[in-house]
Write a protein that holds these residues in place. Structure first.
Motif, PDB file in Angstrom:
ATOM      1  N   ASP A  80       0.796  -1.220   0.067  1.00  0.00           N
ATOM      2  CA  ASP A  80       0.029  -0.053  -0.024  1.00  0.00           C
ATOM      3  C   ASP A  80       0.832   1.156  -0.014  1.00  0.00           C
ATOM      4  OD1 ASP A  80      -1.874  -1.882   0.108  1.00  0.00           O
ATOM      5  OD2 ASP A  80      -2.842  -0.985   1.918  1.00  0.00           O
ATOM      6  N   LEU A  81       2.050   1.143   0.351  1.00  0.00           N
ATOM      7  CA  LEU A  81       3.024   2.190   0.547  1.00  0.00           C
ATOM      8  C   LEU A  81       3.347   3.084  -0.905  1.00  0.00           C
ATOM      9  CD1 LEU A  81       5.271   0.812   3.175  1.00  0.00           C
ATOM     10  CD2 LEU A  81       3.353   2.559   3.283  1.00  0.00           C
ATOM     11  N   ALA A  82       3.238   2.137  -2.136  1.00  0.00           N
ATOM     12  CA  ALA A  82       3.404   2.986  -3.120  1.00  0.00           C
ATOM     13  C   ALA A  82       2.322   4.362  -3.540  1.00  0.00           C
ATOM     14  CB  ALA A  82       3.346   2.246  -4.531  1.00  0.00           C
ATOM     15  N   ALA A  83       1.065   4.047  -3.147  1.00  0.00           N
ATOM     16  CA  ALA A  83       0.109   4.913  -3.335  1.00  0.00           C
ATOM     17  C   ALA A  83       0.380   5.998  -2.179  1.00  0.00           C
ATOM     18  CB  ALA A  83      -1.249   4.095  -2.995  1.00  0.00           C
ATOM     19  N   ALA A  84       0.663   5.732  -0.876  1.00  0.00           N
ATOM     20  CA  ALA A  84       1.367   6.705  -0.052  1.00  0.00           C
ATOM     21  C   ALA A  84       2.314   7.621  -0.526  1.00  0.00           C
ATOM     22  CB  ALA A  84       1.612   6.042   1.213  1.00  0.00           C
ATOM     23  N   ALA A  85       3.060   7.219  -1.245  1.00  0.00           N
ATOM     24  CA  ALA A  85       4.299   8.067  -1.832  1.00  0.00           C
ATOM     25  C   ALA A  85       3.609   9.125  -2.680  1.00  0.00           C
ATOM     26  CB  ALA A  85       5.380   6.928  -2.423  1.00  0.00           C
ATOM     27  N   GLN A  86       2.704   8.790  -3.209  1.00  0.00           N
ATOM     28  CA  GLN A  86       2.135   9.742  -4.187  1.00  0.00           C
ATOM     29  C   GLN A  86       0.993  10.660  -3.700  1.00  0.00           C
ATOM     30  OE1 GLN A  86       3.577  10.529  -6.838  1.00  0.00           O
ATOM     31  NE2 GLN A  86       4.641   8.472  -7.734  1.00  0.00           N
ATOM     32  N   ALA A  87       0.742  10.563  -2.363  1.00  0.00           N
ATOM     33  CA  ALA A  87      -0.384  11.385  -1.997  1.00  0.00           C
ATOM     34  C   ALA A  87       0.192  12.688  -1.293  1.00  0.00           C
ATOM     35  CB  ALA A  87      -0.819  10.462  -0.663  1.00  0.00           C
ATOM     36  N   ALA A  88      -0.455  13.544  -2.110  1.00  0.00           N
ATOM     37  CA  ALA A  88       0.102  15.230  -1.930  1.00  0.00           C
ATOM     38  C   ALA A  88      -0.382  15.429  -0.557  1.00  0.00           C
ATOM     39  CB  ALA A  88      -0.430  15.853  -3.024  1.00  0.00           C
ATOM     40  N   PRO A  89       0.080  16.699   0.178  1.00  0.00           N
ATOM     41  CA  PRO A  89      -0.501  17.288   1.295  1.00  0.00           C
ATOM     42  C   PRO A  89      -2.031  17.661   0.891  1.00  0.00           C
ATOM     43  CG  PRO A  89       1.732  17.856   0.818  1.00  0.00           C
ATOM     44  CD  PRO A  89       1.346  17.159  -0.456  1.00  0.00           C
ATOM     45  N   GLY A  90      -2.977  17.286   2.085  1.00  0.00           N
ATOM     46  CA  GLY A  90      -4.345  17.495   2.015  1.00  0.00           C
ATOM     47  C   GLY A  90      -5.260  16.545   1.303  1.00  0.00           C
ATOM     48  N   ILE A  91      -4.328  15.487   0.780  1.00  0.00           N
ATOM     49  CA  ILE A  91      -5.278  14.327   0.445  1.00  0.00           C
ATOM     50  C   ILE A  91      -5.640  13.570   1.805  1.00  0.00           C
ATOM     51  CG2 ILE A  91      -5.048  11.628  -0.640  1.00  0.00           C
ATOM     52  CD1 ILE A  91      -5.413  14.033  -2.765  1.00  0.00           C
ATOM     53  N   SER A  92      -6.880  13.177   1.387  1.00  0.00           N
ATOM     54  CA  SER A  92      -7.848  12.402   2.607  1.00  0.00           C
ATOM     55  C   SER A  92      -7.219  10.978   2.661  1.00  0.00           C
ATOM     56  CB  SER A  92      -9.332  12.174   2.250  1.00  0.00           C
ATOM     57  OG  SER A  92      -9.861  13.637   2.242  1.00  0.00           O
ATOM     58  N   VAL A  93      -7.039  10.402   3.894  1.00  0.00           N
ATOM     59  CA  VAL A  93      -6.286   9.196   4.317  1.00  0.00           C
ATOM     60  C   VAL A  93      -7.637   8.386   5.012  1.00  0.00           C
ATOM     61  CG1 VAL A  93      -4.701   7.955   5.411  1.00  0.00           C
ATOM     62  CG2 VAL A  93      -4.324  10.047   4.356  1.00  0.00           C
ATOM     63  N   ARG A  94      -7.763   7.209   4.893  1.00  0.00           N
ATOM     64  CA  ARG A  94      -8.444   6.459   5.645  1.00  0.00           C
ATOM     65  C   ARG A  94      -7.889   4.918   5.867  1.00  0.00           C
ATOM     66  NH1 ARG A  94     -12.559   3.032   3.810  1.00  0.00           N
ATOM     67  NH2 ARG A  94     -12.548   3.712   1.858  1.00  0.00           N
ATOM     68  N   PHE A  95      -8.048   4.460   7.230  1.00  0.00           N
ATOM     69  CA  PHE A  95      -7.352   3.143   7.427  1.00  0.00           C
ATOM     70  C   PHE A  95      -8.479   2.236   7.429  1.00  0.00           C
ATOM     71  CE2 PHE A  95      -4.446   6.332   9.282  1.00  0.00           C
ATOM     72  CZ  PHE A  95      -3.152   5.486   8.830  1.00  0.00           C
ATOM     73  N   ALA A  96      -8.021   1.314   6.737  1.00  0.00           N
ATOM     74  CA  ALA A  96      -9.052  -0.277   6.736  1.00  0.00           C
ATOM     75  C   ALA A  96      -8.437  -1.201   7.508  1.00  0.00           C
ATOM     76  CB  ALA A  96      -9.193  -0.543   5.285  1.00  0.00           C
ATOM     77  N   VAL A  97      -9.200  -1.216   9.013  1.00  0.00           N
ATOM     78  CA  VAL A  97      -8.749  -2.234   9.979  1.00  0.00           C
ATOM     79  C   VAL A  97      -9.627  -3.503   9.746  1.00  0.00           C
ATOM     80  CG1 VAL A  97      -8.397  -2.400  12.297  1.00  0.00           C
ATOM     81  CG2 VAL A  97      -7.852  -0.403  11.464  1.00  0.00           C
ATOM     82  N   THR A  98      -9.204  -4.616  10.124  1.00  0.00           N
ATOM     83  CA  THR A  98     -10.034  -5.692  10.184  1.00  0.00           C
ATOM     84  C   THR A  98     -10.981  -5.706  11.003  1.00  0.00           C
ATOM     85  OG1 THR A  98      -8.642  -7.055  11.476  1.00  0.00           O
ATOM     86  CG2 THR A  98      -8.028  -7.090   9.247  1.00  0.00           C
ATOM     87  N   GLU A  99     -12.227  -6.268  10.648  1.00  0.00           N
ATOM     88  CA  GLU A  99     -13.317  -6.249  11.476  1.00  0.00           C
ATOM     89  C   GLU A  99     -12.998  -6.977  13.056  1.00  0.00           C
ATOM     90  OE1 GLU A  99     -16.304  -4.799  11.416  1.00  0.00           O
ATOM     91  OE2 GLU A  99     -15.744  -3.837   9.449  1.00  0.00           O
ATOM     92  N   GLN A 100     -12.419  -8.089  12.876  1.00  0.00           N
ATOM     93  CA  GLN A 100     -12.109  -8.678  14.025  1.00  0.00           C
ATOM     94  C   GLN A 100     -10.998  -7.932  14.998  1.00  0.00           C
ATOM     95  OE1 GLN A 100      -9.765 -12.329  13.527  1.00  0.00           O
ATOM     96  NE2 GLN A 100      -9.679 -12.753  15.481  1.00  0.00           N
ATOM     97  N   GLN A 101     -10.210  -7.015  14.343  1.00  0.00           N
ATOM     98  CA  GLN A 101      -9.494  -6.239  15.218  1.00  0.00           C
ATOM     99  C   GLN A 101     -10.128  -5.066  15.721  1.00  0.00           C
ATOM    100  OE1 GLN A 101      -6.636  -7.211  16.572  1.00  0.00           O
ATOM    101  NE2 GLN A 101      -6.183  -9.131  15.503  1.00  0.00           N
ATOM    102  N   ARG A 102     -11.128  -4.558  15.009  1.00  0.00           N
ATOM    103  CA  ARG A 102     -11.595  -3.325  15.232  1.00  0.00           C
ATOM    104  C   ARG A 102     -12.778  -3.431  16.527  1.00  0.00           C
ATOM    105  NH1 ARG A 102     -14.962  -0.683  10.524  1.00  0.00           N
ATOM    106  NH2 ARG A 102     -13.239  -1.121   9.382  1.00  0.00           N
ATOM    107  N   ARG A 103     -13.095  -4.592  16.956  1.00  0.00           N
ATOM    108  CA  ARG A 103     -14.016  -4.835  18.082  1.00  0.00           C
ATOM    109  C   ARG A 103     -12.975  -4.512  19.306  1.00  0.00           C
ATOM    110  NH1 ARG A 103     -15.246  -9.723  15.155  1.00  0.00           N
ATOM    111  NH2 ARG A 103     -17.196  -9.409  14.048  1.00  0.00           N
ATOM    112  N   ARG A 104     -11.819  -4.667  19.229  1.00  0.00           N
ATOM    113  CA  ARG A 104     -10.876  -4.559  20.324  1.00  0.00           C
ATOM    114  C   ARG A 104     -10.990  -3.080  21.076  1.00  0.00           C
ATOM    115  NH1 ARG A 104      -5.202  -7.214  19.043  1.00  0.00           N
ATOM    116  NH2 ARG A 104      -4.763  -6.199  20.819  1.00  0.00           N
TER     117      ARG A 104
END
Length: 298
Positions: A274-298
């Motif tokens: 996923d880090l190639a896309a991060a390298a091309q994300a300019a300042p101000g671009i929105s970022v969202r994290f996708a956490v697995t459902e199993q872990q999100r319940r913690r």
């Protein structure tokens, strides 16, 4: 990097842009020495530029940041530009982006400011043949290993061409992201944060901060709070993609020049893919994290 003269195949830097560095596949297997991996941040774009000019995928090429670069060929050579879309000109005339471009000795290749994304890759046939350090020709801006960022007047020595240039249509590269979605594998220190922090991280909107660099993608948004009574964490090893959370609570996604150790807790790790896309994300671009459902319940 020879700043005065070079024999054989070479190119002279006429304009270095805000930040242009030499990058290859990076240094592997030396993290135990405290040496980061370094290397191209957008590895697919770097490899594609090399492929277009007939180089091996990990050959040393130029990584520009936002502002482009200008080179004069000191011998006949072939160049290709990929990564962030940018205007390309040869001797003042428009030339192709994402395709091999032949330069006569004395010709000037100009890569303009990125019109989208952040980092463009300029491959030259034969590769940039600066002296390798610990098995890599990459500039590491954190440790200072490898060649310094390009400066006007530098002469870049080039190797001998390894193969013929090729044309590839369509180019197998995604466009720079409008919204950056990063998968997150929680841990190893997600238990150092207040309950619900992973849910907050997944549900909140962050944006790329202007202070981002080759060390890390810095984010702005809701701060994450540490669990009370945790004290300070002893320094421990850091990996590519680690999401470290300093005392201000704002996540930092570690990129190629990241430190190999750190004392702030890591709430999760972004997969390297996923880090190639991060390298091309300019300042101000929105970022969202996708956490697995199993872990999100913690």
């Amino acid at each position: 990097m020879n700043r005065t003269a070079a024999g054989g195949r070479a190119a002279r830097v006429l304009r270095s842009g805000p930040l242009t560095t030499v990058q290859d596949g990076g240094r592997t297997g030396v993290a135990a020495l405290g040496v980061p991996r370094a290397g191209a941040l957008d590895r697919p774009a770097h490899a594609l530029a090399n492929r277009l000019v007939g180089n091996a995928p990990d050959a040393a090429a130029l990584e520009t940041t936002l502002g482009g670069v200008a080179l004069r060929a000191l011998a006949p050579l072939v160049a290709a530009v990929t990564g962030a879309p940018s205007p390309v000109r040869v001797d003042g005339r428009p030339a192709a982006w994402g395709a091999p471009v032949r330069l006569a000795a004395g010709s000037v290749l100009e890569v303009g400011a990125a019109t989208d994304g952040v980092r463009a890759y300029v491959a030259l046939d034969g590769g940039v043949a600066v002296r390798p350090v610990l098995g890599s020709r990459s500039a590491d801006l954190l440790s200072g290993l490898g060649p310094p960022p390009l400066a006007q007047g530098d002469v870049l020595p080039l190797g001998e061409p390894a193969g013929p240039p090729v044309r590839i249509e369509p180019l197998p590269l995604p466009a720079p992201p409008r919204e950056l979605v990063l998968r997150l594998d929680p841990g190893p220190r997600d238990d150092w944060f207040s309950p619900g922090s992973l849910r907050l991280l997944a549900a909140s909107g962050y944006t790329v901060a202007a202070a981002s660099n080759r060390i890390g993608l810095r984010l702005q948004g809701p701060p994450l709070r540490r669990a009370p009574g945790r004290g300070e964490l002893p320094s421990e090893g850091m990996v590519l993609g680690a999401v470290q959370v300093p005392p201000d609570g704002l996540p930092v996604v570690f990129l190629a020049d990241h430190p190999t150790t750190g004392g702030y807790p890591v709430i999760g790790v972004v997969p390297a893919a996923d880090l190639a896309a991060a390298a091309q994300a300019a300042p101000g671009i929105s970022v969202r994290f996708a956490v697995t459902e199993q872990q999100r319940r913690r």
